[in-house]
Design a protein around this motif. Structure first.
Motif, PDB file in Angstrom:
ATOM      1  N   CYS A   1       0.838  -1.213   0.000  1.00 27.39           N
ATOM      2  CA  CYS A   1       0.000   0.000   0.000  1.00 27.39           C
ATOM      3  C   CYS A   1       0.870   1.259   0.000  1.00 27.39           C
TER       4      CYS A   1
ATOM      5  N   GLU B   1       2.155   4.608   1.092  1.00 21.83           N
ATOM      6  CA  GLU B   1       1.438   5.655   1.826  1.00 21.83           C
ATOM      7  C   GLU B   1       0.173   6.065   1.081  1.00 21.83           C
ATOM      8  N   ALA B   2      -0.270   5.224   0.144  1.00 19.43           N
ATOM      9  CA  ALA B   2      -1.451   5.555  -0.666  1.00 19.43           C
ATOM     10  C   ALA B   2      -2.730   5.583   0.164  1.00 19.43           C
ATOM     11  N   TYR B   3      -2.711   4.891   1.305  1.00 17.40           N
ATOM     12  CA  TYR B   3      -3.919   4.847   2.158  1.00 17.40           C
ATOM     13  C   TYR B   3      -3.605   5.426   3.536  1.00 17.40           C
TER      14      TYR B   3
ATOM     15  N   ASP C   1      -2.340  -3.250  -1.766  1.00 23.44           N
ATOM     16  CA  ASP C   1      -3.096  -2.270  -2.539  1.00 23.44           C
ATOM     17  C   ASP C   1      -3.871  -3.034  -3.624  1.00 23.44           C
TER      18      ASP C   1
ATOM     19  N   ASP D   1      -6.160  -2.058  -5.810  1.00 21.90           N
ATOM     20  CA  ASP D   1      -6.211  -1.411  -7.138  1.00 21.90           C
ATOM     21  C   ASP D   1      -4.921  -1.716  -7.910  1.00 21.90           C
ATOM     22  N   LYS D   2      -3.800  -1.642  -7.204  1.00 23.78           N
ATOM     23  CA  LYS D   2      -2.499  -1.888  -7.851  1.00 23.78           C
ATOM     24  C   LYS D   2      -2.383  -3.348  -8.274  1.00 23.78           C
TER      25      LYS D   2
ATOM     26  N   TYR E   1     -14.849  -6.189 -10.775  1.00 24.69           N
ATOM     27  CA  TYR E   1     -14.144  -5.563  -9.643  1.00 24.69           C
ATOM     28  C   TYR E   1     -14.891  -4.313  -9.170  1.00 24.69           C
TER      29      TYR E   1
ATOM     30  N   ARG F   1      -8.440  -0.450  -0.945  1.00 20.26           N
ATOM     31  CA  ARG F   1      -8.726   0.145  -2.259  1.00 20.26           C
ATOM     32  C   ARG F   1      -9.389   1.506  -2.066  1.00 20.26           C
ATOM     33  N   LYS F   2      -9.432   2.261  -3.158  1.00 18.08           N
ATOM     34  CA  LYS F   2     -10.108   3.564  -3.101  1.00 18.08           C
ATOM     35  C   LYS F   2     -11.528   3.380  -3.630  1.00 18.08           C
ATOM     36  N   GLU F   3     -12.489   4.030  -2.938  1.00 17.97           N
ATOM     37  CA  GLU F   3     -13.888   3.908  -3.347  1.00 17.97           C
ATOM     38  C   GLU F   3     -14.600   5.229  -3.174  1.00 17.97           C
ATOM     39  N   ASN F   4     -15.703   5.360  -3.919  1.00 14.55           N
ATOM     40  CA  ASN F   4     -16.537   6.561  -3.752  1.00 14.55           C
ATOM     41  C   ASN F   4     -17.576   6.313  -2.673  1.00 14.55           C
TER      42      ASN F   4
ATOM     43  N   VAL G   1     -13.975  10.474  -2.153  1.00 15.57           N
ATOM     44  CA  VAL G   1     -13.142   9.268  -2.297  1.00 15.57           C
ATOM     45  C   VAL G   1     -12.666   8.822  -0.919  1.00 15.57           C
TER      46      VAL G   1
ATOM     47  N   ILE H   1       2.688  -0.090 -14.230  1.00 17.50           N
ATOM     48  CA  ILE H   1       1.596  -0.477 -13.310  1.00 17.50           C
ATOM     49  C   ILE H   1       0.965   0.764 -12.672  1.00 17.50           C
TER      50      ILE H   1
ATOM     51  N   LYS I   1      -2.727   2.154 -12.925  1.00 16.38           N
ATOM     52  CA  LYS I   1      -3.492   2.356 -11.683  1.00 16.38           C
ATOM     53  C   LYS I   1      -4.080   3.773 -11.646  1.00 16.38           C
TER      54      LYS I   1
ATOM     55  N   PHE J   1      -7.017   3.870 -13.902  1.00 13.19           N
ATOM     56  CA  PHE J   1      -8.079   3.020 -13.352  1.00 13.19           C
ATOM     57  C   PHE J   1      -8.814   3.727 -12.210  1.00 13.19           C
ATOM     58  N   ILE J   2      -8.044   4.327 -11.296  1.00 11.58           N
ATOM     59  CA  ILE J   2      -8.650   5.001 -10.140  1.00 11.58           C
ATOM     60  C   ILE J   2      -9.437   6.228 -10.607  1.00 11.58           C
TER      61      ILE J   2
ATOM     62  N   LYS K   1     -12.646   5.019 -11.992  1.00  7.66           N
ATOM     63  CA  LYS K   1     -13.493   4.398 -10.965  1.00  7.66           C
ATOM     64  C   LYS K   1     -14.036   5.418  -9.966  1.00  7.66           C
ATOM     65  N   THR K   2     -13.172   6.336  -9.530  1.00  7.65           N
ATOM     66  CA  THR K   2     -13.565   7.238  -8.433  1.00  7.65           C
ATOM     67  C   THR K   2     -13.479   8.723  -8.783  1.00  7.65           C
TER      68      THR K   2
ATOM     69  N   LYS L   1      -2.967   9.955  -4.189  1.00  6.55           N
ATOM     70  CA  LYS L   1      -1.675   9.278  -3.954  1.00  6.55           C
ATOM     71  C   LYS L   1      -1.683   7.878  -4.563  1.00  6.55           C
ATOM     72  N   LEU L   2      -0.647   7.572  -5.321  1.00  6.82           N
ATOM     73  CA  LEU L   2      -0.583   6.254  -5.979  1.00  6.82           C
ATOM     74  C   LEU L   2       0.259   5.249  -5.202  1.00  6.82           C
ATOM     75  N   TRP L   3       1.226   5.703  -4.406  1.00  8.62           N
ATOM     76  CA  TRP L   3       2.093   4.784  -3.643  1.00  8.62           C
ATOM     77  C   TRP L   3       2.385   5.303  -2.241  1.00  8.62           C
TER      78      TRP L   3
END
Lengths: 195, 317
Positions: free
Chosen positions: A89, A91-93, A102, A104-105, A144, A170-173, A178, B257, B261, B264-265, B268-269, B315-317
């Motif tokens: 993950c 620091e994405a979350y 992660d 999504d990744k 997904y 994962r990221k969601e609405n 988000v 990747i 991503k 994709f994000i 999606k969002t 943020k992606l990573w």
């Protein structure tokens, strides 16, 4: 004349006895050689057999230790795989998390998996969501995130599994914003027995 | 065996046959045993090499960064860490060991390969005890954990090291100086390999922290970041360049990747990282990478992405 005849007869008989004796002696020698050849062949076969048994035991030991090494590798790999850059993950979350995957990744990794097939040296890598309830639906880009299992590498149906519990984020609405959503999952690695 | 009238020895056929057959059996037995010993030795060495590869697994998780582990071998061992960047897309790290028995080094060792490992060491590194430590390589996202392998026989003396490097090395050494210690920042043993930062006398390895290169055996290798600096110090040029090209392959793939991503994000969002162009640029530059002299180019791109990622949107990573 009679004496001469008798002498010849005796001489003949002596000659015959000598021939028989020589024949017997010759046969006796041949027998000895045959006995020795059989003995040597027997000794040779015995050692060859013992050698083969030792080799078989040694090679089965070698296969076992190779399988043990694979198991050890899988065991250590499963504990660190979630922290490798393709899964982690980061620091994405929020803050840096350990044992956090992660999702999504990983879905994007699944799309680019061809180059990674032999990268980790295991036959299968799978991520199974265990909470909320698993309905055994395999994840694809079309279903997904309404799915439970991400099959990344699926080379073999046989082998032994090693697993580790991870957070799957994962990221969601949610209500027009988000959010980060994390669930509990199992990271499963399969290694094959060396045959 | 019999003696004739004159006292000469006469060999019967049976004796000659027994001697020839016996010699043949003995020869076969000796040949078989020597072959068996050689196979056993090879398997032992392959097992040691695989063991080393497996033992460094925990070092790669980044939990153990800044900590050293010691590997002890029962006999004097040479570890050959090789690098192959052509066999597969990500290349391969190879490990081969050779052990000393009856004062002779064996030559039968088998190469054991790993695609997900990056080990930097001398070729070969020799001894009974070895130290391993790792550092995370980020460019700007985490690419891999680099592993440094040194023998306790090779003493490294770090002279005029910058404060952060000196502190890091002192952390690795720990509070109590062990008899196996091979890193020194002061009171260096006389037979040390001198690693000089900036200028200095009697230097075996020179590190130029301004132009970012390491000079070793009259050859220059370029680096970016501390992880690659240690890599250049502890390995030879050939191994270093090969490992860097493997790392660039991973950078290329990870960039792809992250680009996917990001798209994709966003779909999606609606969360936009605004990094797609830069990541594609990084992917292409990493793809065309040739040698360490080009690292500063890629680093400029990576720094730009790092800043944008820190102050940007999603943020992606």
């Amino acid at each position: 004349m009679v004496i001469k005849k008798g002498f010849l007869k005796r001489k003949k008989a002596q000659m015959k006895n000598k021939e028989i004796f020589q024949l017997l002696h010759k046969k006796n020698g041949q027998m000895k050689i045959q006995q020795m050849s059989f003995m040597l062949l027997g000794v040779f076969l015995f050692f060859a057999l013992v050698g083969m048994i030792i080799l078989t035991i040694k090679f089965s030991d070698l296969k076992q230790s190779a399988t043990d090494l694979e198991e050890q590798n899988a065991m250590l790999l499963v504990t660190k795989l979630a922290n490798s850059p393709e899964f982690s993950c980061g620091e994405a979350y929020g803050n840096q998390k350990t044992d956090c995957i992660d999702e999504d990744k990983v879905m994007m990794l699944k799309e680019n998996i061809n180059k990674y097939v032999n990268f980790w040296g295991v036959s299968n890598i799978e991520i199974k969501r265990i909470y909320p309830e698993n309905k055994n639906i395999e994840c694809t880009l079309s279903n997904y995130p309404n799915c439970d299992t991400i099959k990344l590498i699926n080379k073999s149906s046989s082998g032994y599994d090693k697993f580790n519990f991870v957070a799957l984020c994962r990221k969601e609405n949610y209500k027009d914003s988000v959010v980060n959503k994390c669930e509990i999952a199992k990271l499963i690695i399969r290694y094959e027995e060396i045959k | 065996m019999i003696k004739n009238n004159r006292g000469d020895l006469q060999f019967s056929f049976a004796w000659i046959f027994a001697i020839i057959a016996g010699m043949f059996i003995l020869f076969l037995a000796i040949y078989g045993v020597s072959k068996f010993i050689s196979i056993e030795r090879s398997s032992q060495e392959a097992q040691t090499a695989k063991d080393i590869g497996i033992l460094i697994n925990p070092l790669e998780s980044s939990f153990e960064t800044g900590k050293r582990i010691m590997i002890k071998t029962p006999v004097e061992t040479r570890i050959y860490t090789g690098c192959n960047n052509v066999s597969t897309f990500f290349g391969r790290q190879t490990i081969r060991t050779s052990q000393k028995t009856y004062n002779e080094w064996s030559t039968e060792g088998i190469n054991v390969g790993f695609s997900n490992k990056y080990i930097f060491s001398e070729y070969p590194v020799e001894g009974e005890n070895f130290y391993l430590f790792s550092k995370q390589f980020e460019f700007p996202f985490k690419i891999a954990d680099l592993i440094y392998l040194t023998s306790t026989k090779d003493k490294y003396c770090f002279k005029n090291a910058p404060k952060d490097i000196e502190e890091e090395i002192e952390d690795l050494i720990g509070k109590n100086l062990s008899e196996n210690e091979n890193f020194f920042t002061k009171d260096c043993p006389s037979e040390s390999i001198n690693v000089c930062f900036g200028s200095g006398n009697d230097c075996d390895i020179k590190v130029n922290t301004i132009l970012k290169y390491v000079e070793k055996n009259g050859e220059r290798t370029y680096y970016e970041g501390d992880a690659l600096m240690y890599a250049a110090i502890f390995s030879n040029k050939e191994n270093y360049e090969c490992q860097i090209s493997r790392l660039m392959k991973r950078t290329e793939q990870l960039s792809a990747i992250y680009t996917d991503k990001s798209k994709f994000i966003y779909q999606k969002t609606g969360c936009n990282s605004e990094l797609e162009v830069e990541l594609t640029q990084l992917e292409n530059t990493a793809k065309d990478f040739r040698n360490s002299e080009e690292l500063n180019l890629i680093n400029a791109l990576a720094e730009n992405i790092k800043i944008k990622s820190e102050y940007g949107g999603c943020k992606l990573w």
